[in-house]
Scaffold this motif. Structure first.
Motif, PDB file in Angstrom:
ATOM      1  N   ARG A  71       9.439  50.139 -67.372  1.00 25.96           N
ATOM      2  CA  ARG A  71       9.014  50.798 -66.138  1.00 25.96           C
ATOM      3  C   ARG A  71       8.249  52.094 -66.398  1.00 25.96           C
ATOM      4  N   LYS A  72       7.549  52.147 -67.517  1.00 26.23           N
ATOM      5  CA  LYS A  72       6.589  53.232 -67.713  1.00 26.23           C
ATOM      6  C   LYS A  72       5.374  53.022 -66.824  1.00 26.23           C
ATOM      7  N   VAL A  73       5.068  51.765 -66.536  1.00 23.25           N
ATOM      8  CA  VAL A  73       4.123  51.416 -65.480  1.00 23.25           C
ATOM      9  C   VAL A  73       4.831  50.429 -64.566  1.00 23.25           C
ATOM     10  N   THR A  74       4.468  50.412 -63.303  1.00 24.44           N
ATOM     11  CA  THR A  74       5.180  49.591 -62.335  1.00 24.44           C
ATOM     12  C   THR A  74       4.226  48.647 -61.611  1.00 24.44           C
ATOM     13  N   ARG A  75       4.769  47.458 -61.253  1.00 24.74           N
ATOM     14  CA  ARG A  75       3.988  46.445 -60.535  1.00 24.74           C
ATOM     15  C   ARG A  75       2.620  46.225 -61.200  1.00 24.74           C
ATOM     16  N   PHE A  76       2.670  45.943 -62.469  1.00 26.13           N
ATOM     17  CA  PHE A  76       1.455  45.834 -63.284  1.00 26.13           C
ATOM     18  C   PHE A  76       1.317  44.372 -63.703  1.00 26.13           C
ATOM     19  N   PRO A  77       0.493  43.576 -63.024  1.00 25.62           N
ATOM     20  CA  PRO A  77       0.401  42.148 -63.353  1.00 25.62           C
ATOM     21  C   PRO A  77      -0.233  41.914 -64.719  1.00 25.62           C
ATOM     22  N   ILE A  78       0.326  40.961 -65.445  1.00 25.85           N
ATOM     23  CA  ILE A  78      -0.208  40.569 -66.747  1.00 25.85           C
ATOM     24  C   ILE A  78      -0.418  39.058 -66.714  1.00 25.85           C
ATOM     25  N   VAL A  79      -1.670  38.642 -66.841  1.00 17.02           N
ATOM     26  CA  VAL A  79      -2.019  37.234 -66.741  1.00 17.02           C
ATOM     27  C   VAL A  79      -2.535  36.738 -68.092  1.00 17.02           C
ATOM     28  N   LEU A  80      -1.943  35.650 -68.565  1.00 20.13           N
ATOM     29  CA  LEU A  80      -2.422  34.989 -69.768  1.00 20.13           C
ATOM     30  C   LEU A  80      -3.303  33.818 -69.351  1.00 20.13           C
ATOM     31  N   LEU A  81      -4.550  33.813 -69.806  1.00 20.83           N
ATOM     32  CA  LEU A  81      -5.472  32.718 -69.498  1.00 20.83           C
ATOM     33  C   LEU A  81      -5.584  31.807 -70.711  1.00 20.83           C
ATOM     34  N   GLY A  82      -5.180  30.542 -70.536  1.00 25.05           N
ATOM     35  CA  GLY A  82      -5.251  29.579 -71.626  1.00 25.05           C
ATOM     36  C   GLY A  82      -3.886  29.012 -71.940  1.00 25.05           C
ATOM     37  N   THR A  83      -3.470  27.952 -71.210  1.00 23.59           N
ATOM     38  CA  THR A  83      -2.119  27.409 -71.393  1.00 23.59           C
ATOM     39  C   THR A  83      -1.944  26.799 -72.775  1.00 23.59           C
ATOM     40  N   GLU A  84      -2.979  26.151 -73.287  1.00 27.47           N
ATOM     41  CA  GLU A  84      -2.857  25.544 -74.608  1.00 27.47           C
ATOM     42  C   GLU A  84      -2.687  26.615 -75.688  1.00 27.47           C
ATOM     43  N   TYR A  85      -3.413  27.724 -75.549  1.00 32.08           N
ATOM     44  CA  TYR A  85      -3.350  28.784 -76.557  1.00 32.08           C
ATOM     45  C   TYR A  85      -2.045  29.556 -76.475  1.00 32.08           C
ATOM     46  N   TRP A  86      -1.641  29.955 -75.276  1.00 29.02           N
ATOM     47  CA  TRP A  86      -0.495  30.837 -75.107  1.00 29.02           C
ATOM     48  C   TRP A  86       0.830  30.096 -74.914  1.00 29.02           C
ATOM     49  N   GLY A  87       0.752  28.780 -74.656  1.00 26.47           N
ATOM     50  CA  GLY A  87       1.980  28.036 -74.368  1.00 26.47           C
ATOM     51  C   GLY A  87       2.994  28.095 -75.494  1.00 26.47           C
ATOM     52  N   GLY A  88       2.536  28.016 -76.739  1.00 23.62           N
ATOM     53  CA  GLY A  88       3.447  28.060 -77.874  1.00 23.62           C
ATOM     54  C   GLY A  88       4.175  29.382 -77.987  1.00 23.62           C
ATOM     55  N   LEU A  89       3.462  30.470 -77.684  1.00 30.49           N
ATOM     56  CA  LEU A  89       4.088  31.794 -77.733  1.00 30.49           C
ATOM     57  C   LEU A  89       5.185  31.905 -76.676  1.00 30.49           C
ATOM     58  N   LEU A  90       4.896  31.449 -75.466  1.00 31.49           N
ATOM     59  CA  LEU A  90       5.909  31.521 -74.407  1.00 31.49           C
ATOM     60  C   LEU A  90       7.093  30.616 -74.727  1.00 31.49           C
ATOM     61  N   SER A  91       6.809  29.461 -75.333  1.00 32.72           N
ATOM     62  CA  SER A  91       7.903  28.573 -75.736  1.00 32.72           C
ATOM     63  C   SER A  91       8.806  29.254 -76.757  1.00 32.72           C
ATOM     64  N   TRP A  92       8.208  29.939 -77.726  1.00 34.33           N
ATOM     65  CA  TRP A  92       8.999  30.653 -78.727  1.00 34.33           C
ATOM     66  C   TRP A  92       9.818  31.763 -78.077  1.00 34.33           C
ATOM     67  N   LEU A  93       9.219  32.500 -77.144  1.00 34.85           N
ATOM     68  CA  LEU A  93       9.953  33.568 -76.472  1.00 34.85           C
ATOM     69  C   LEU A  93      11.186  33.021 -75.749  1.00 34.85           C
ATOM     70  N   ARG A  94      11.054  31.809 -75.180  1.00 32.93           N
ATOM     71  CA  ARG A  94      12.193  31.220 -74.471  1.00 32.93           C
ATOM     72  C   ARG A  94      13.241  30.684 -75.444  1.00 32.93           C
ATOM     73  N   THR A  95      12.790  29.922 -76.439  1.00 32.36           N
ATOM     74  CA  THR A  95      13.740  29.223 -77.305  1.00 32.36           C
ATOM     75  C   THR A  95      14.316  30.109 -78.406  1.00 32.36           C
ATOM     76  N   ALA A  96      13.619  31.194 -78.723  1.00 33.21           N
ATOM     77  CA  ALA A  96      14.120  32.084 -79.779  1.00 33.21           C
ATOM     78  C   ALA A  96      14.591  33.412 -79.192  1.00 33.21           C
ATOM     79  N   ALA A  97      13.671  34.190 -78.617  1.00 34.80           N
ATOM     80  CA  ALA A  97      14.021  35.534 -78.158  1.00 34.80           C
ATOM     81  C   ALA A  97      15.009  35.506 -76.987  1.00 34.80           C
TER      82      ALA A  97
END
Length: 259
Positions: A192-218
């Motif tokens: 909360r150093k910044v608030t209501r700050f949207p972050i959009v990742l464009l490219g499901t094929e490119y970023w999907g693996g990273l999000l999968s790792w964040l869910r299954t590992a982190a």
């Protein structure tokens, strides 16, 4: 201010320079004014830490002064290695164009690849195209589509400008620099150093693996939670990306950045 005090018999001489007090062998044999005016002296002092502080200060002053009246803006990140004509380059051009048409200035790192594409699209969309360059061993320079460009020596000063003057991030495929900017933004929003700050990742094929790792590992390990992952929007649709930003701006109490 530099002052010297007379010492009493048996006492060590004392010398004060600003808030610093010196005694014994540390007392200089000349004053600051003397060293400034008597001779040119060596030039190695321009590479010392106290001088760097002034350079750092000047970068913040220059950045604040140049961007303070920019208006609504979005920072867009992506690889410098993408070639003109590639699908990802064309996606970057579309992102810049649509953000400009939605009334946003576009801020990039000012370099080639996706940064160039986004700046090009912003110009085509009639918006303000901003590039924040960085001094690197292999000089890239600002691309030809940057209308307002600032070159920085220090990454941390440059990264402050990316966040302070933007209302959100759009992140296209990129390497270590893009990942650094992405996770810094996530950390600032999560804490909360910044608030209501949207972050959009464009490219499901490119970023999907990273999000999968964040869910299954982190997330599975408990180092992040589902609310942290909800800070990210993943899409292939530029219109959806722009709408996420517009929806965030329309929320009551919207604040792009503190201070």
């Amino acid at each position: 201010m530099t002052t010297s005090q007379q010492s009493q018999p048996g006492e060590e001489p004392e010398h004060r320079t600003g808030p610093v007090r010196l005694r014994g062998d540390l007392v200089p044999d000349s004053t600051t004014d003397q060293r400034l005016l008597d001779s040119r002296g060596p030039a190695d002092w321009v590479h010392t830490d106290p001088w760097r502080v002034l350079r750092i200060q000047s970068e913040f002053v220059e950045g604040f002064g140049s961007l303070a009246e920019l208006g609504r803006a979005i920072s867009v990140f992506g690889s410098a290695r993408e070639q003109p004509g590639s699908p990802t380059y064309e996606l970057g051009t579309e992102v810049g164009r649509r953000l400009a048409q939605a009334g946003y200035a576009v801020i990039t790192g000012g370099g080639p690849g996706i940064m160039e594409a986004v700046n090009k699209g912003a110009c085509e969309g009639g918006g303000v195209s901003v590039g924040l360059g960085i001094e690197l061993p292999h000089e890239q320079g600002l691309n030809d589509h940057v209308e307002l460009g600032i070159n920085f020596r220090y990454f941390f000063a440059r990264k402050t400008m990316f966040v302070k003057y933007a209302e959100g991030f759009v992140v296209l495929p990129g390497g270590f620099g893009t990942l650094d900017e992405l996770f810094e933004a996530l950390t600032l929003v999560q804490t909360r150093k910044v608030t209501r700050f949207p972050i959009v990742l464009l490219g499901t094929e490119y970023w999907g693996g990273l999000l999968s790792w964040l869910r299954t590992a982190a997330e599975a390990h408990g180092t992040i939670n589902e609310a942290d992952l909800a800070l990210l929007t993943l899409t292939d649709d530029v219109e959806e990306a722009v709408q996420v930003i517009l929806d965030a701006a329309a929320k009551p109490g919207q604040a792009a950045a503190d201070g």
